[in-house]
Enzyme design. Structure first.
Site, mmCIF file in Angstrom:
data_model
loop_
_atom_site.group_PDB
_atom_site.id
_atom_site.type_symbol
_atom_site.label_atom_id
_atom_site.label_comp_id
_atom_site.label_asym_id
_atom_site.label_seq_id
_atom_site.Cartn_x
_atom_site.Cartn_y
_atom_site.Cartn_z
ATOM 1 N N CYS A 12 33.925 22.854 -5.401
ATOM 2 C CA CYS A 12 32.701 22.433 -6.094
ATOM 3 C C CYS A 12 32.171 21.200 -5.351
ATOM 4 C CB CYS A 12 33.029 22.066 -7.534
ATOM 5 S SG CYS A 12 34.245 20.747 -7.620
ATOM 6 N N HIS A 43 43.847 18.939 -6.785
ATOM 7 C CA HIS A 43 44.967 19.805 -7.130
ATOM 8 C C HIS A 43 45.052 20.983 -6.159
ATOM 9 C CE1 HIS A 43 45.176 18.303 -11.547
ATOM 10 N NE2 HIS A 43 45.984 17.636 -10.757
ATOM 11 N N HIS A 78 39.632 13.118 -9.956
ATOM 12 C CA HIS A 78 39.708 13.024 -11.409
ATOM 13 C C HIS A 78 39.639 11.592 -11.923
ATOM 14 C CE1 HIS A 78 41.721 17.140 -11.105
ATOM 15 N NE2 HIS A 78 40.498 17.306 -11.553
ATOM 16 N N CYS A 100 34.766 12.082 -8.938
ATOM 17 C CA CYS A 100 33.615 12.968 -9.081
ATOM 18 C C CYS A 100 32.575 12.277 -9.977
ATOM 19 C CB CYS A 100 34.040 14.289 -9.715
ATOM 20 S SG CYS A 100 32.619 15.290 -10.169
ATOM 21 N N GLU A 130 42.303 13.625 -15.264
ATOM 22 C CA GLU A 130 40.933 13.290 -15.705
ATOM 23 C C GLU A 130 40.971 12.634 -17.091
ATOM 24 O OE1 GLU A 130 38.147 16.597 -15.786
ATOM 25 O OE2 GLU A 130 36.966 15.586 -17.311
ATOM 26 N N THR A 172 36.017 18.200 -18.267
ATOM 27 C CA THR A 172 34.948 18.932 -17.560
ATOM 28 C C THR A 172 35.280 20.416 -17.385
ATOM 29 O OG1 THR A 172 35.950 18.179 -15.507
ATOM 30 C CG2 THR A 172 34.009 16.967 -16.277
ATOM 31 N N ASN A 230 41.416 24.531 -13.543
ATOM 32 C CA ASN A 230 40.344 25.543 -13.540
ATOM 33 C C ASN A 230 40.790 26.816 -12.838
ATOM 34 O OD1 ASN A 230 38.770 25.763 -10.758
ATOM 35 N ND2 ASN A 230 39.501 23.673 -10.975
HETATM 36 S S1 SF4 Z 1 33.669 17.779 -12.760
HETATM 37 FE FE1 SF4 Z 1 35.371 18.721 -11.698
HETATM 38 S S2 SF4 Z 1 34.685 20.820 -11.355
HETATM 39 FE FE2 SF4 Z 1 32.856 19.633 -11.811
HETATM 40 S S3 SF4 Z 1 31.989 18.972 -9.838
HETATM 41 FE FE3 SF4 Z 1 33.371 17.362 -10.598
HETATM 42 S S4 SF4 Z 1 35.372 17.768 -9.660
HETATM 43 FE FE4 SF4 Z 1 34.122 19.646 -9.533
#
Ligand code: SF4
Length: 287
Positions: A12, A43, A78, A100, A130, A172, A230
């Site tokens: 992502c 991960h 995270h 992120c 996270e 998330t 995920n």
């Molecule tokens: S919240 Fe998690 S899945 Fe979404 S963009 Fe950020 S790292 Fe990627």
């Protein structure tokens, strides 16, 4: 064997940014300072081994070295709590924040709600990095893993403070039905619960693409690491649709049973790098 790729799969935007920041640090700093990541950067064991080969070591937040002078530390996707960040800076490392942006938003939201006197419910996996980070921003938060836990936590809070101001933040990667169920349990006691939509669309996009894949493929390979939440959810989504499916961390781990199917679907979690997906796809075509 024929392979159909999911329409959306793999890294992502958040994970790609995190890995790119680490690679930039390695290019800029290698040989000049020590390189660390705060916890495993993402991960995915394959990527972590790549980072190790570039000179990175992983710091354990429970057991930080006394000094980190002349070093650079990249914060994992995270995120971390504010106290851990203070500890890193105190030890003299240069911090590169690769959290992120979506996780960062949840951290800041939890902090602001807490300052305004809200009790913050956080829905998701208690031991996930996270959530461990986010809860540090809201010391009075309540982490709930499922509907039952949410019900009991809300009931206990209600018995102590019937007028508590409450808000809900989700991991998330939580699924929309799970999040709705957790919120519904809390609103039985606190109908004014403020719910934030924190589910990342990157996760949803991969789940929807997997649903499409299930209509075309006889069995599914989910490229990725079983430690990735995920990635495990993609496996569960395939199982719910009655498809044989496996999480495959690298090409050597393809299950022999896969060869008995005609068409394999290929999906991958948000922390699975392109090179690994390509390698696994290549290996399936050879079956
Ligand atoms: S919240 Fe998690 S899945 Fe979404 S963009 Fe950020 S790292 Fe990627």
């Amino acid at each position: 064997m024929r392979v159909i790729r999911a329409r959306v799969l793999g890294f992502c935007a958040g994970v790609r940014r995190t890995v790119d920041l680490a690679l930039d640090a390695a290019r800029g700093q290698a040989g000049r300072t020590r390189l660390f990541t705060m916890g495993p950067l993402i991960h995915n064991g394959w990527t972590l081994r790549e980072l190790e080969s570039l000179g990175f070591s992983v710091l354990d937040e429970e057991n930080l070295p006394e000094t980190l002078a002349d070093s650079t530390t990249v914060i994992r996707a995270h995120g971390i709590g504010p106290e851990t960040r203070r500890q890193l800076l105190r030890r003299g490392t240069k911090v590169i924040d690769a959290t992120c942006p979506k996780v960062r938003k949840s951290q800041l939201r939890a902090r602001d709600l807490s300052k305004k006197g809200f009790v913050v419910f956080i829905a998701g996996e208690k031991n996930h990095g996270e959530l461990r980070g986010i809860r540090m921003f809201a010391p009075n938060s309540l982490v709930v893993e499922n509907r039952e836990e949410a019900f009991h936590a809300a009931k206990t809070l209600f018995s102590k403070n019937k007028t508590a101001k409450t808000a809900m933040i989700g991991q998330t990667t939580i699924s929309a039905p799970e999040y709705s169920a957790v919120c519904a349990a809390v609103t039985q006691f606190f109908p004014d619960l403020t719910v934030y939509d924190t589910i990342c669309s990157a996760t949803l996009a991969r789940q929807e693409a997997l649903a499409g894949l299930c209509t075309e493929a006889d069995a599914l390979v989910i490229a990725g690491d079983p430690a990735s939440s995920n990635t495990r959810r993609l496996l569960a989504a395939a199982a719910e649709r009655g498809k044989p499916a496996w999480i495959v961390p690298d090409a050597s781990a393809l299950p022999p049973e896969l060869a008995s199917f005609r068409v394999a679907g290929l999906s991958a979690g948000t922390s699975t790098p392109d090179a690994l997906i390509n390698e696994i796809e290549q290996a399936i075509t050879m079956l």
